[in-house]
Design a protein around this motif. Structure first.
Motif, PDB file in Angstrom:
ATOM      1  N   VAL A 143       0.839  -1.205   0.000  1.00  0.00           N
ATOM      2  CA  VAL A 143       0.000   0.000   0.000  1.00  0.00           C
ATOM      3  C   VAL A 143       0.872   1.252   0.000  1.00  0.00           C
ATOM      4  CG1 VAL A 143      -1.666   1.335   1.364  1.00  0.00           C
ATOM      5  CG2 VAL A 143      -1.993  -1.128   1.063  1.00  0.00           C
ATOM      6  N   ARG A 144       1.944   1.237   0.812  1.00  0.00           N
ATOM      7  CA  ARG A 144       2.862   2.392   0.834  1.00  0.00           C
ATOM      8  C   ARG A 144       3.512   2.596  -0.526  1.00  0.00           C
ATOM      9  NH1 ARG A 144       4.285   0.306   5.929  1.00  0.00           N
ATOM     10  NH2 ARG A 144       6.125  -0.723   5.036  1.00  0.00           N
ATOM     11  N   TRP A 145       3.897   1.503  -1.163  1.00  0.00           N
ATOM     12  CA  TRP A 145       4.520   1.605  -2.484  1.00  0.00           C
ATOM     13  C   TRP A 145       3.555   2.246  -3.481  1.00  0.00           C
ATOM     14  CZ3 TRP A 145       3.076  -0.637  -7.179  1.00  0.00           C
ATOM     15  CH2 TRP A 145       3.992  -0.461  -8.223  1.00  0.00           C
ATOM     16  N   LEU A 146       2.298   1.839  -3.446  1.00  0.00           N
ATOM     17  CA  LEU A 146       1.309   2.416  -4.355  1.00  0.00           C
ATOM     18  C   LEU A 146       1.168   3.915  -4.137  1.00  0.00           C
ATOM     19  CD1 LEU A 146      -1.621  -0.182  -4.465  1.00  0.00           C
ATOM     20  CD2 LEU A 146      -0.416   0.764  -6.434  1.00  0.00           C
ATOM     21  N   LYS A 147       1.114   4.320  -2.874  1.00  0.00           N
ATOM     22  CA  LYS A 147       0.982   5.746  -2.548  1.00  0.00           C
ATOM     23  C   LYS A 147       2.208   6.525  -3.038  1.00  0.00           C
ATOM     24  CE  LYS A 147      -0.377   6.642   1.650  1.00  0.00           C
ATOM     25  NZ  LYS A 147      -0.394   6.554   3.123  1.00  0.00           N
ATOM     26  N   ASP A 148       3.396   5.962  -2.806  1.00  0.00           N
ATOM     27  CA  ASP A 148       4.627   6.615  -3.249  1.00  0.00           C
ATOM     28  C   ASP A 148       4.702   6.686  -4.772  1.00  0.00           C
ATOM     29  OD1 ASP A 148       5.401   6.932  -0.624  1.00  0.00           O
ATOM     30  OD2 ASP A 148       6.712   5.180  -0.603  1.00  0.00           O
ATOM     31  N   GLU A 149       4.287   5.611  -5.423  1.00  0.00           N
ATOM     32  CA  GLU A 149       4.320   5.560  -6.884  1.00  0.00           C
ATOM     33  C   GLU A 149       3.358   6.590  -7.485  1.00  0.00           C
ATOM     34  OE1 GLU A 149       5.982   3.142 -10.220  1.00  0.00           O
ATOM     35  OE2 GLU A 149       6.515   3.621  -8.165  1.00  0.00           O
ATOM     36  N   ALA A 151       2.458   9.361  -6.147  1.00  0.00           N
ATOM     37  CA  ALA A 151       2.994  10.706  -5.913  1.00  0.00           C
ATOM     38  C   ALA A 151       4.194  11.004  -6.803  1.00  0.00           C
ATOM     39  CB  ALA A 151       3.376  10.867  -4.449  1.00  0.00           C
ATOM     40  N   SER A 152       5.136  10.061  -6.877  1.00  0.00           N
ATOM     41  CA  SER A 152       6.394  10.335  -7.582  1.00  0.00           C
ATOM     42  C   SER A 152       6.264  10.237  -9.095  1.00  0.00           C
ATOM     43  CB  SER A 152       7.487   9.370  -7.095  1.00  0.00           C
ATOM     44  OG  SER A 152       7.144   8.019  -7.381  1.00  0.00           O
ATOM     45  N   VAL A 153       5.477   9.304  -9.580  1.00  0.00           N
ATOM     46  CA  VAL A 153       5.359   9.086 -11.020  1.00  0.00           C
ATOM     47  C   VAL A 153       4.227   9.909 -11.633  1.00  0.00           C
ATOM     48  CG1 VAL A 153       4.963   7.371 -12.835  1.00  0.00           C
ATOM     49  CG2 VAL A 153       6.331   6.764 -10.828  1.00  0.00           C
ATOM     50  N   HIS A 154       3.091   9.974 -10.917  1.00  0.00           N
ATOM     51  CA  HIS A 154       1.903  10.606 -11.504  1.00  0.00           C
ATOM     52  C   HIS A 154       1.516  11.927 -10.838  1.00  0.00           C
ATOM     53  CE1 HIS A 154       1.312   6.919 -13.759  1.00  0.00           C
ATOM     54  NE2 HIS A 154       1.418   6.233 -12.644  1.00  0.00           N
ATOM     55  N   GLU A 155       2.249  12.299  -9.757  1.00  0.00           N
ATOM     56  CA  GLU A 155       1.956  13.532  -9.023  1.00  0.00           C
ATOM     57  C   GLU A 155       0.502  13.568  -8.560  1.00  0.00           C
ATOM     58  OE1 GLU A 155       3.145  16.718 -11.593  1.00  0.00           O
ATOM     59  OE2 GLU A 155       5.269  16.458 -11.138  1.00  0.00           O
ATOM     60  N   LYS A 156       0.030  12.440  -8.058  1.00  0.00           N
ATOM     61  CA  LYS A 156      -1.320  12.315  -7.538  1.00  0.00           C
ATOM     62  C   LYS A 156      -1.275  11.809  -6.098  1.00  0.00           C
ATOM     63  CE  LYS A 156      -3.563  13.130 -11.460  1.00  0.00           C
ATOM     64  NZ  LYS A 156      -4.381  14.341 -11.664  1.00  0.00           N
ATOM     65  N   LYS A 157      -2.173  12.324  -5.279  1.00  0.00           N
ATOM     66  CA  LYS A 157      -2.317  11.801  -3.931  1.00  0.00           C
ATOM     67  C   LYS A 157      -3.205  10.568  -3.975  1.00  0.00           C
ATOM     68  CE  LYS A 157      -3.941  12.973   0.712  1.00  0.00           C
ATOM     69  NZ  LYS A 157      -4.596  13.994   1.573  1.00  0.00           N
ATOM     70  N   LEU A 158      -2.801   9.526  -3.276  1.00  0.00           N
ATOM     71  CA  LEU A 158      -3.562   8.284  -3.201  1.00  0.00           C
ATOM     72  C   LEU A 158      -3.695   7.911  -1.735  1.00  0.00           C
ATOM     73  CD1 LEU A 158      -4.836   5.909  -4.876  1.00  0.00           C
ATOM     74  CD2 LEU A 158      -2.633   4.748  -4.612  1.00  0.00           C
ATOM     75  N   GLY A 159      -4.901   7.993  -1.210  1.00  0.00           N
ATOM     76  CA  GLY A 159      -5.126   7.683   0.194  1.00  0.00           C
ATOM     77  C   GLY A 159      -5.016   6.194   0.472  1.00  0.00           C
ATOM     78  N   PRO A 160      -4.860   5.809   1.750  1.00  0.00           N
ATOM     79  CA  PRO A 160      -4.719   4.395   2.100  1.00  0.00           C
ATOM     80  C   PRO A 160      -5.940   3.559   1.733  1.00  0.00           C
ATOM     81  CG  PRO A 160      -4.987   5.758   4.066  1.00  0.00           C
ATOM     82  CD  PRO A 160      -4.758   6.687   2.931  1.00  0.00           C
ATOM     83  N   ASP A 161      -7.136   4.133   1.821  1.00  0.00           N
ATOM     84  CA  ASP A 161      -8.340   3.383   1.459  1.00  0.00           C
ATOM     85  C   ASP A 161      -8.353   3.051  -0.027  1.00  0.00           C
ATOM     86  OD1 ASP A 161      -9.217   3.502   4.047  1.00  0.00           O
ATOM     87  OD2 ASP A 161     -10.501   5.244   3.731  1.00  0.00           O
ATOM     88  N   ALA A 162      -8.061   4.061  -0.848  1.00  0.00           N
ATOM     89  CA  ALA A 162      -8.038   3.847  -2.294  1.00  0.00           C
ATOM     90  C   ALA A 162      -6.920   2.877  -2.679  1.00  0.00           C
ATOM     91  CB  ALA A 162      -7.861   5.181  -3.023  1.00  0.00           C
ATOM     92  N   ALA A 163      -5.753   3.021  -2.049  1.00  0.00           N
ATOM     93  CA  ALA A 163      -4.627   2.127  -2.341  1.00  0.00           C
ATOM     94  C   ALA A 163      -4.960   0.693  -1.955  1.00  0.00           C
ATOM     95  CB  ALA A 163      -3.382   2.599  -1.602  1.00  0.00           C
ATOM     96  N   GLY A 164      -5.556   0.516  -0.776  1.00  0.00           N
ATOM     97  CA  GLY A 164      -5.922  -0.826  -0.335  1.00  0.00           C
ATOM     98  C   GLY A 164      -6.951  -1.465  -1.246  1.00  0.00           C
ATOM     99  N   LEU A 165      -7.881  -0.666  -1.746  1.00  0.00           N
ATOM    100  CA  LEU A 165      -8.907  -1.197  -2.638  1.00  0.00           C
ATOM    101  C   LEU A 165      -8.311  -1.610  -3.980  1.00  0.00           C
ATOM    102  CD1 LEU A 165     -11.876  -1.817  -3.047  1.00  0.00           C
ATOM    103  CD2 LEU A 165     -12.227   0.556  -3.774  1.00  0.00           C
ATOM    104  N   ILE A 166      -7.338  -0.866  -4.466  1.00  0.00           N
ATOM    105  CA  ILE A 166      -6.669  -1.257  -5.712  1.00  0.00           C
ATOM    106  C   ILE A 166      -6.060  -2.648  -5.568  1.00  0.00           C
ATOM    107  CG2 ILE A 166      -4.761  -0.748  -7.283  1.00  0.00           C
ATOM    108  CD1 ILE A 166      -5.165   2.222  -6.648  1.00  0.00           C
TER     109      ILE A 166
END
Length: 339
Positions: A143-149, A151-166
């Motif tokens: 989940v942390r990797w998704l959030k970091d990815e 932010a760093s690659v797409h310049e988008k915020k991804l919350g833990p709920d959305a990341a976990g659902l992905i």
């Protein structure tokens, strides 16, 4: 050092020898491309050579490493699938590690890298070499990797709920997750954040959105609406097992919250700790107070029986089993009770 740590660094050091070990090709590719960017710097004249590990011999690899191109003073040599190469030429590599060619970079990509070998110890001890772990990640780390990815690659915020659902919807294959992030970023457009609704619509599609709406109706006691959503899912060809999987996904978290609250944790805090989506905590808390703890504590058994029936252990049609499950979960006719 894990690949995630290396890739986070703005200007990571690249020594003369780098070993990439582990079973996650996405991490190996990412680290290798980052090293290529640092070492070669986009120089079209800089030399880069790859050897297949099954066929490579040490002399050819080291000759390539030590040869300075007439067009550039930097060389990058990669031995892919190098487990056999390392095994066959371990002694020669042990001699090379302490005195590597300073003007070149050698990358060894392996699956296995036991730390107790003489070669691994030599790499760990040398200032001119490093080993980067490229193993798959799970759970909170994923989940942390998704959030970091995001932010760093797409310049988008991804919350833990959305990341976990992905992760729940797409699985844990990093290559596939990376593709899903790209689609979600494009879908979000000018918005700065990828929402749970975006994930539900794009990754899960119509069936996931409908399942979530069905479960929301269950929590509010609107059994008629829940039945209509179930009918829509089954009529559209959604497999009963997949529908039940969506129900189990939500109720695993609810039941974890119920268990935690039984130890004295306030119900809302327990649901949050269990991973219930923040926007659903209030509704879920009201739902559980309506059905009461005794009935809520039976949900796990109810779900288990439905799972066994849908997987072939029941006499009733799957549609009927799912309808009975929704009625049981709705707490129909239940009076408000303490939870």
């Amino acid at each position: 050092m894990h690949a995630t740590e290396f890739l986070k660094k703005k200007s990571p050091d690249v020594p003369a020898i780098t070993v990439l070990f582990g079973d996650e090709p996405h991490f190996k590719r990412g680290v290798r491309e980052r090293i290529e960017e640092i070492v070669l710097g986009g120089d079209e004249d800089a030399a880069s050579t790859r050897f297949p590990g099954e066929q490579a011999d040490l002399q050819s690899v080291l000759d390539e490493v030590r040869t300075v191109s007439m067009w550039g003073d930097t060389r990058l040599v990669v031995v892919e699938d190098a487990d056999k190469f390392v095994s066959n030429f371990r002694s020669g590599l042990e001699k090379y590690v302490p005195k590597p060619s300073k003007g070149s970079t050698l990358i060894l990509e392996v699956n296995s890298w036991p730390k107790n070998t003489k070669l691994a110890k030599a790499v760990a001890a040398s200032p001119d070499s490093t080993a980067i772990e490229c193993k798959a990640i799970k759970g909170a780390a994923l989940v942390r990797w998704l959030k970091d990815e995001a932010a760093s690659v797409h310049e988008k915020k991804l919350g833990p709920d959305a990341a976990g659902l992905i992760v729940e919807l797409a699985g844990d294959d990093l290559g596939l997750l990376s593709q899903e992030l790209s689609k979600l970023s494009a879908y979000a457009g000018d918005r700065s954040e990828i929402s749970v609704e975006d994930v539900t619509a794009l990754v899960g599609g119509w069936s996931t959105k409908t399942t979530f709406e069905m479960l929301s109706a269950i929590r509010t006691g609107d059994i008629d609406s829940a039945m209509r959503q179930l009918d829509a899912l089954l009529t559209a060809g959604e497999a009963p097992q997949r529908v039940l999987g969506g129900i189990n996904y939500t109720y695993r978290r609810i039941m974890k919250g119920v268990d935690e609250s039984s130890k004295g944790t306030p119900l809302a805090a327990a649901l949050k700790s269990a991973g219930v989506f923040p926007r659903e905590i209030g509704q879920t808390e009201q739902y559980l107070r309506r059905v009461g703890r005794p009935r809520a504590e039976q949900f796990r058994n109810v779900l288990l029986r439905a799972d066994e029936s849908v997987k072939g252990g029941g006499r009733l049609p799957d549609r009927v089993e799912l309808e009975r499950l929704l009625i049981a979960l709705s707490g129909a006719n239940a009076e408000p009770a303490a939870v």
